[in-house]
Design an enzyme around this catalytic site. Structure first.
Site, PDB file in Angstrom:
ATOM      1  CG  HIS A 124      -7.038   2.242  -3.085  1.00 25.54           C
ATOM      2  ND1 HIS A 124      -6.478   0.691  -2.325  1.00 25.54           N
ATOM      3  CD2 HIS A 124      -7.861   1.883  -1.384  1.00 25.54           C
ATOM      4  CE1 HIS A 124      -7.216   0.518  -0.692  1.00 25.54           C
ATOM      5  NE2 HIS A 124      -7.722   1.508  -0.627  1.00 25.54           N
ATOM      6  NE  ARG A 175      -7.269  -3.374   2.968  1.00 23.13           N
ATOM      7  CZ  ARG A 175      -7.859  -2.112   3.051  1.00 23.13           C
ATOM      8  NH1 ARG A 175      -8.826  -0.698   2.658  1.00 23.13           N
ATOM      9  NH2 ARG A 175      -7.391  -1.476   3.955  1.00 23.13           N
TER      10      ARG A 175
END
Length: 306
Positions: A269, A221
């Site tokens: 991502h 993250r």
């Protein structure tokens, strides 16, 4: 069995169709404000309104491995949150991390720069014994990454909050062993879940514990990383580079320093994407197990965040 699907920024109809095919006995529908309360829900980033209206919901199935966004909502204490165990993500993550490690180890990024400039260059090969890879987080994804890296004969270290044992991996655990883990890892791979305890864990103090000329790979993250601290350590030379797949703000804003920094590789991502067919099959099996009173894997402990 009544199932509702609430997926933010993801088209829900294919998920509904797949669930209906696997669970023909179930009533499956897309959530709309005011929809009747369901038994189970399949969600991604649902609004608080969904949680409030579905007050009698038994189980919340998240279509990703990380549930940090869900745990920021006000959830009823009786609501069970379930994360995906794998559903095709661990092999993708192992591919991505192995590629990033090997690209750095073999200096392919430097060769690419030379080729663009028309240079035919030579670099002395690095030794694998000097490239220990440390994997932070030894859950399903971290364990698969550690196992895969061993196939390329890299020394592999692992760190987790509680003690774990993985064949061929030098395992460290707890805050008391974190610095020893960091100081023995030439490449650091972050696969920790995001919790209040792990937010900002990649900072000046921790990253400075890595050996000189270390390399960072963050695939967990964006909020794990203190961005300015990384930039300072790259500019000082303590870190020689980083591959970043996750960011505090996504998409990464135009003009952000990460886009153009010569020592940073950015990807959008994409290290491990949710595979719908595999995910739906796993979710359907778990729903049937719960309806039959059997226990399932993937239940999230709200105290730890995973």
């Amino acid at each position: 069995m009544k199932i509702t699907v609430c997926l933010t920024n993801i088209k829900p109809e294919p998920w509904v169709d797949s669930l209906r095919a696997l669970l023909p006995q179930a009533d499956v529908s897309v959530w709309q404000p005011g929809s009747p309360v369901a038994d189970h829900a399949v969600v991604w980033a649902p609004p608080q309104q969904f949680i409030d209206e579905q007050a009698g919901l038994k189980t919340l199935f998240n279509i990703g491995a990380g549930v940090d966004a869900l745990l920021q909502l006000r959830l009823p204490p009786t609501l069970q949150v379930v994360r995906l165990d794998d559903a095709g993500m661990s092999v993708q993550m192992a591919e991505y991390v192995s590629h990033a490690v090997i690209r750095h180890f073999r200096e392919f990024d430097a060769y690419e720069r030379d080729v663009r400039e028309g240079k035919w260059s030579y670099r002395k090969p690095n030794l694998r014994a000097d490239f220990s890879v440390g994997v932070m987080g030894l859950g399903v994804l971290g364990a698969r990454v550690a196992k895969t890296l061993q196939a390329f004969e890299f020394p592999v270290n692992g760190w987790s909050r509680s003690a774990k044992q993985l064949p061929g991996v030098q395992c460290f655990a707890g805050a008391q062993q974190l610095n020893a883990f960091l100081s023995s890892s030439r490449v650091l791979v972050n696969l920790l879940p995001l919790t209040p305890e792990t937010e900002n864990v990649l900072n000046q103090a921790t990253l400075s514990q890595l050996p000189p000329h270390a390399y960072l790979i963050n695939v967990a993250r964006g909020r794990h990383l203190v961005e300015d601290d990384l930039l300072a350590l790259l500019d000082s030379g303590h870190l020689v580079g980083a591959t970043l797949d996750v960011f505090r703000t996504e998409p990464l804003p135009a003009g952000h320093a990460f886009w153009t920094h010569p020592k940073i590789t950015v990807t959008p991502h994409t290290s491990a994407r949710t595979l719908r067919d595999e995910s739906v099959a796993q979710i359907a099996q778990k729903m049937l197990a719960l309806e039959q009173g059997r226990t399932i894997s993937g239940l999230v402990d709200p105290r730890t965040g995973y």
